[in-house]
Design a protein around this motif. Structure first.
Motif, PDB file in Angstrom:
ATOM      1  N   ALA A 283     -12.589  14.567   6.120  1.00  0.00           N
ATOM      2  CA  ALA A 283     -11.451  15.268   6.743  1.00  0.00           C
ATOM      3  C   ALA A 283     -10.596  15.961   5.682  1.00  0.00           C
ATOM      4  O   ALA A 283     -10.377  15.420   4.603  1.00  0.00           O
ATOM      5  N   ALA A 284     -10.128  17.173   6.019  1.00  0.00           N
ATOM      6  CA  ALA A 284      -9.320  17.931   5.053  1.00  0.00           C
ATOM      7  C   ALA A 284      -8.007  17.215   4.768  1.00  0.00           C
ATOM      8  O   ALA A 284      -7.477  17.266   3.664  1.00  0.00           O
ATOM      9  N   ARG A 285      -7.474  16.520   5.769  1.00  0.00           N
ATOM     10  CA  ARG A 285      -6.182  15.835   5.599  1.00  0.00           C
ATOM     11  C   ARG A 285      -6.365  14.328   5.691  1.00  0.00           C
ATOM     12  O   ARG A 285      -6.920  13.815   6.655  1.00  0.00           O
ATOM     13  N   GLY A 286      -5.899  13.614   4.684  1.00  0.00           N
ATOM     14  CA  GLY A 286      -6.023  12.160   4.670  1.00  0.00           C
ATOM     15  C   GLY A 286      -5.161  11.525   5.745  1.00  0.00           C
ATOM     16  O   GLY A 286      -4.114  12.062   6.116  1.00  0.00           O
ATOM     17  N   ALA A 287      -5.599  10.363   6.256  1.00  0.00           N
ATOM     18  CA  ALA A 287      -4.830   9.631   7.273  1.00  0.00           C
ATOM     19  C   ALA A 287      -3.450   9.261   6.735  1.00  0.00           C
ATOM     20  O   ALA A 287      -2.455   9.298   7.458  1.00  0.00           O
ATOM     21  N   HIS A 288      -3.387   8.881   5.450  1.00  0.00           N
ATOM     22  CA  HIS A 288      -2.104   8.468   4.869  1.00  0.00           C
ATOM     23  C   HIS A 288      -1.108   9.625   4.847  1.00  0.00           C
ATOM     24  O   HIS A 288       0.070   9.446   5.141  1.00  0.00           O
ATOM     25  N   GLU A 289      -1.608  10.841   4.542  1.00  0.00           N
ATOM     26  CA  GLU A 289      -0.729  12.021   4.541  1.00  0.00           C
ATOM     27  C   GLU A 289      -0.232  12.304   5.950  1.00  0.00           C
ATOM     28  O   GLU A 289       0.943  12.595   6.169  1.00  0.00           O
ATOM     29  N   PHE A 290      -1.162  12.244   6.911  1.00  0.00           N
ATOM     30  CA  PHE A 290      -0.789  12.519   8.299  1.00  0.00           C
ATOM     31  C   PHE A 290       0.284  11.534   8.755  1.00  0.00           C
ATOM     32  O   PHE A 290       1.299  11.923   9.343  1.00  0.00           O
ATOM     33  N   CYS A 291       0.055  10.232   8.478  1.00  0.00           N
ATOM     34  CA  CYS A 291       0.986   9.204   8.950  1.00  0.00           C
ATOM     35  C   CYS A 291       2.336   9.281   8.241  1.00  0.00           C
ATOM     36  O   CYS A 291       3.372   8.964   8.819  1.00  0.00           O
ATOM     37  N   ARG A 292       2.319   9.731   6.989  1.00  0.00           N
ATOM     38  CA  ARG A 292       3.575   9.820   6.234  1.00  0.00           C
ATOM     39  C   ARG A 292       4.561  10.774   6.911  1.00  0.00           C
ATOM     40  O   ARG A 292       5.772  10.562   6.867  1.00  0.00           O
ATOM     41  N   ALA A 293       4.023  11.811   7.558  1.00  0.00           N
ATOM     42  CA  ALA A 293       4.889  12.765   8.263  1.00  0.00           C
ATOM     43  C   ALA A 293       5.648  12.099   9.410  1.00  0.00           C
ATOM     44  O   ALA A 293       6.673  12.607   9.870  1.00  0.00           O
ATOM     45  N   PHE A 294       5.157  10.930   9.869  1.00  0.00           N
ATOM     46  CA  PHE A 294       5.817  10.194  10.953  1.00  0.00           C
ATOM     47  C   PHE A 294       6.375   8.855  10.456  1.00  0.00           C
ATOM     48  O   PHE A 294       6.549   7.916  11.223  1.00  0.00           O
ATOM     49  N   GLY A 295       6.610   8.779   9.141  1.00  0.00           N
ATOM     50  CA  GLY A 295       7.221   7.562   8.585  1.00  0.00           C
ATOM     51  C   GLY A 295       6.258   6.432   8.293  1.00  0.00           C
ATOM     52  O   GLY A 295       6.677   5.307   8.020  1.00  0.00           O
ATOM     53  N   GLY A 296       4.938   6.724   8.356  1.00  0.00           N
ATOM     54  CA  GLY A 296       3.946   5.678   8.103  1.00  0.00           C
ATOM     55  C   GLY A 296       3.314   5.819   6.733  1.00  0.00           C
ATOM     56  O   GLY A 296       3.875   6.444   5.834  1.00  0.00           O
ATOM     57  N   GLY A 297       2.124   5.243   6.580  1.00  0.00           N
ATOM     58  CA  GLY A 297       1.419   5.322   5.304  1.00  0.00           C
ATOM     59  C   GLY A 297       0.103   4.587   5.389  1.00  0.00           C
ATOM     60  O   GLY A 297      -0.331   4.202   6.480  1.00  0.00           O
ATOM     61  N   GLY A 298      -0.540   4.401   4.234  1.00  0.00           N
ATOM     62  CA  GLY A 298      -1.824   3.687   4.222  1.00  0.00           C
ATOM     63  C   GLY A 298      -2.779   4.296   3.231  1.00  0.00           C
ATOM     64  O   GLY A 298      -2.392   4.668   2.124  1.00  0.00           O
ATOM     65  N   ARG A 299      -4.040   4.455   3.650  1.00  0.00           N
ATOM     66  CA  ARG A 299      -5.085   4.967   2.766  1.00  0.00           C
ATOM     67  C   ARG A 299      -5.652   6.254   3.335  1.00  0.00           C
ATOM     68  O   ARG A 299      -5.377   6.614   4.470  1.00  0.00           O
ATOM     69  N   ARG A 300      -6.508   6.903   2.549  1.00  0.00           N
ATOM     70  CA  ARG A 300      -7.024   8.212   2.958  1.00  0.00           C
ATOM     71  C   ARG A 300      -7.755   8.159   4.296  1.00  0.00           C
ATOM     72  O   ARG A 300      -7.594   9.050   5.134  1.00  0.00           O
ATOM     73  N   GLU A 301      -8.575   7.122   4.512  1.00  0.00           N
ATOM     74  CA  GLU A 301      -9.380   7.069   5.744  1.00  0.00           C
ATOM     75  C   GLU A 301      -8.791   6.159   6.818  1.00  0.00           C
ATOM     76  O   GLU A 301      -9.241   6.175   7.952  1.00  0.00           O
ATOM     77  N   ALA A 302      -7.797   5.342   6.441  1.00  0.00           N
ATOM     78  CA  ALA A 302      -7.226   4.382   7.397  1.00  0.00           C
ATOM     79  C   ALA A 302      -5.740   4.220   7.106  1.00  0.00           C
ATOM     80  O   ALA A 302      -5.358   3.819   6.017  1.00  0.00           O
ATOM     81  N   ALA A 303      -4.913   4.568   8.083  1.00  0.00           N
ATOM     82  CA  ALA A 303      -3.469   4.476   7.864  1.00  0.00           C
ATOM     83  C   ALA A 303      -2.787   4.122   9.183  1.00  0.00           C
ATOM     84  O   ALA A 303      -3.451   3.975  10.216  1.00  0.00           O
ATOM     85  N   GLY A 304      -1.489   3.977   9.138  1.00  0.00           N
ATOM     86  CA  GLY A 304      -0.791   3.581  10.357  1.00  0.00           C
ATOM     87  C   GLY A 304       0.686   3.941  10.332  1.00  0.00           C
ATOM     88  O   GLY A 304       1.234   4.347   9.312  1.00  0.00           O
ATOM     89  N   ILE A 305       1.303   3.774  11.506  1.00  0.00           N
ATOM     90  CA  ILE A 305       2.744   4.019  11.674  1.00  0.00           C
ATOM     91  C   ILE A 305       3.298   2.785  12.379  1.00  0.00           C
ATOM     92  O   ILE A 305       2.773   2.368  13.416  1.00  0.00           O
ATOM     93  N   ASP A 306       4.349   2.204  11.806  1.00  0.00           N
ATOM     94  CA  ASP A 306       4.896   0.968  12.380  1.00  0.00           C
ATOM     95  C   ASP A 306       5.669   1.211  13.670  1.00  0.00           C
ATOM     96  O   ASP A 306       5.715   0.354  14.538  1.00  0.00           O
ATOM     97  N   ARG A 307       6.324   2.365  13.725  1.00  0.00           N
ATOM     98  CA  ARG A 307       7.100   2.643  14.947  1.00  0.00           C
ATOM     99  C   ARG A 307       7.122   4.147  15.196  1.00  0.00           C
ATOM    100  O   ARG A 307       7.741   4.894  14.439  1.00  0.00           O
ATOM    101  N   LEU A 308       6.439   4.572  16.241  1.00  0.00           N
ATOM    102  CA  LEU A 308       6.486   5.969  16.672  1.00  0.00           C
ATOM    103  C   LEU A 308       7.290   5.988  17.971  1.00  0.00           C
ATOM    104  O   LEU A 308       6.916   5.321  18.947  1.00  0.00           O
ATOM    105  N   ALA A 309       8.401   6.729  17.978  1.00  0.00           N
ATOM    106  CA  ALA A 309       9.238   6.782  19.183  1.00  0.00           C
ATOM    107  C   ALA A 309       8.433   7.360  20.348  1.00  0.00           C
ATOM    108  O   ALA A 309       7.621   8.267  20.159  1.00  0.00           O
ATOM    109  N   ARG A 310       8.676   6.821  21.550  1.00  0.00           N
ATOM    110  CA  ARG A 310       7.922   7.249  22.743  1.00  0.00           C
ATOM    111  C   ARG A 310       8.066   8.755  22.979  1.00  0.00           C
ATOM    112  O   ARG A 310       7.110   9.430  23.351  1.00  0.00           O
ATOM    113  N   GLU A 311       9.275   9.277  22.723  1.00  0.00           N
ATOM    114  CA  GLU A 311       9.498  10.724  22.970  1.00  0.00           C
ATOM    115  C   GLU A 311       8.773  11.596  21.942  1.00  0.00           C
ATOM    116  O   GLU A 311       8.696  12.810  22.109  1.00  0.00           O
ATOM    117  N   LYS A 312       8.231  10.967  20.892  1.00  0.00           N
ATOM    118  CA  LYS A 312       7.476  11.737  19.890  1.00  0.00           C
ATOM    119  C   LYS A 312       5.975  11.779  20.199  1.00  0.00           C
ATOM    120  O   LYS A 312       5.207  12.357  19.437  1.00  0.00           O
TER     121      LYS A 312
END
Length: 325
Positions: A283-312
Motif C-alpha cells: 500500500a502507498a500509505r502505511g496504516a500508521h500514517e493513516f491512523c495518525r490523522a485520526f489520533g491513532g498510531g501503530g505499524r506500517r501494516e497494522a495500526a489502530g485508533i483508540d477513540r474515533l468519534a461517531r460523527e467522524k
C-alpha cells in the motif's frame, strides 16, 4: 535519593498484554529469572510507563509498547535513576541517548518485539518467538523461525493457534471485556518452559473455543462500506465485538492479502469506536500514517485508533476510500 543498598532494588516488567508482549517477557525471564512487579493491560493500553514509579538502581524492562507514546514517562524514570531495558517494534521517533537506557527498537516490517528478544537471546527460547510472530500476523516470519528449530507442521499449527488466541485475549476496551486479565495470563504461562506445553492446557482450550465462537459471530457481518480493494466493518455494541475486532482484522488481512480493512467496534464508555486497520505491504500509505490523522498510531501494516468519534465515521470512510479504495 537514598544510597543504593539501603532498600531492596526493584524489578518492574512493563509489557503489552498481547501475544508479543507476553512471549517476549517469558523468553527474557527464562533467560534471567527475576521476581518483578508486572505492569500491563489491554492491548490498546500503551501509556503504561505513566503507571511506573521507580528510583535509583531499580530496573525497568519495557516490552512491545511505543516509545513515542511513553517518551515523557521514560524521561522521568531515567531522571529518577532507574535503568531501563526497552524492546519494541513500533514507530518510536527519536530514541533518547542515555547511559541507563538500553534500547533494542526496530520498526522494520515483518518483525515483532519477541523476534528482537529472540535476537538478543541468540535463539535460546525461539518457540515462544514463533507463537508471538503468529499472534502478530507475521506468519512468514513465524514459519521461518519454526523451521530453524525443526518444528513440524503439527507443532507449528499449535503455536499458530496459541499466538492467535493470546493476541485475541488482549483486545477489549477494558480488562472487563477480556476473558483473562493479561497479568494473570502471564502468570499461568510462566509455569511453562515450552509454549507447546502451555498450548495444551485447559486455559488455552478455553481461549481457542471463545476466539472461534467470536469469529463465527463476526463472519456473519457484511461490510458497512466497501469499494475497490478496501472495506470497513462496523461491529455491534457487545463485549464479543470489542474482543474480536483485532483478530477479525488480522484474519481478513490474511485471507485477502491485497485488501485494506478497517474494523470498528463501539466503545463501552465515552462513545465512538475502537478501530483496527490492516493494509497490504505494498500500500502507498502505511496504516500508521493513516491512523495518525485520526489520533491513532501503530505499524506500517497494522495500526489502530483508540477513540474515533461517531460523527467522524463518514469522514473516516471517505478518507479510507481515498487512501485504499
Amino acid at each position: 535519593g537514598s544510597p543504593p543498598g539501603s532498600r531492596r532494588l526493584r524489578r518492574i516488567d512493563v509489557f503489552n498484554g498481547d501475544a508479543d508482549g507476553l512471549c517476549a517477557l517469558r523468553m527474557l525471564r527464562l533467560a534471567e529469572p527475576a521476581e518483578a512487579q508486572l505492569v500491563t493491560g489491554v492491548k490498546r493500553d500503551i501509556a503504561l510507563l505513566e503507571r511506573v514509579a521507580a528510583s535509583e538502581g531499580d530496573r525497568v524492562t519495557v516490552l512491545d509498547v511505543s516509545l513515542e507514546r511513553n517518551r515523557a514517562a521514560l524521561a522521568r524514570l531515567l531522571e529518577a535513576g532507574a535503568e531501563v531495558h526497552y524492546f519494541d517494534h513500533h514507530h518510536a521517533g527519536e530514541i533518547p541517548s542515555h547511559p541507563r537506557l538500553h534500547a533494542a527498537i526496530d520498526p522494520a516490517p515483518g518483525i515483532c518485539t519477541s523476534m528482537l528478544v529472540d535476537r538478543h537471546l541468540a535463539g535460546r527460547y525461539r518457540a515462544w518467538a514463533v507463537a508471538a510472530a503468529f499472534g502478530d500476523g507475521l506468519d512468514e516470519a513465524a514459519l521461518e523461525l519454526g523451521a530453524s528449530i525443526g518444528l513440524g507442521a503439527l507443532e507449528l499449527e499449535r503455536l499458530r493457534e496459541l499466538g492467535r488466541s493470546l493476541n485475541y485475549n488482549a483486545y477489549g476496551e477494558t480488562e472487563a471485556d477480556l476473558l483473562i486479565p493479561p497479568a494473570q495470563l502471564y502468570q499461568d504461562l510462566a509455569r511453562y518452559e515450552d509454549p507447546l506445553g502451555f498450548a495444551a492446557t485447559p486455559i488455552c482450550e478455553q481461549l481457542h473455543a471463545n476466539r472461534h465462537a467470536d469469529l463465527d459471530a463476526a463472519f456473519e457481518m457484511e461490510p458497512h462500506w466497501s469499494g475497490g480493494e478496501a472495506a470497513v466493518y462496523v461491529l455491534p455494541d457487545a463485549p464479543w465485538s470489542r474482543r474480536v475486532s483485532g483478530t477479525l482484522a488480522n484474519h481478513l488481512a490474511h485471507v485477502h492479502r491485497k485488501r485494506a480493512v478497517a474494523v470498528l467496534a463501539p466503545r463501552r464508555s465515552g462513545g465512538g469506536f475502537i478501530v483496527s486497520v490492516r493494509v497490504p505491504a505494498a500500500a502507498a500509505r502505511g496504516a500508521h500514517e493513516f491512523c495518525r490523522a485520526f489520533g491513532g498510531g501503530g505499524r506500517r501494516e497494522a495500526a489502530g485508533i483508540d477513540r474515533l468519534a461517531r460523527e467522524k465515521l463518514g469522514e473516516f470512510e471517505q478518507a479510507f476510500a481515498a487512501a485504499y479504495g
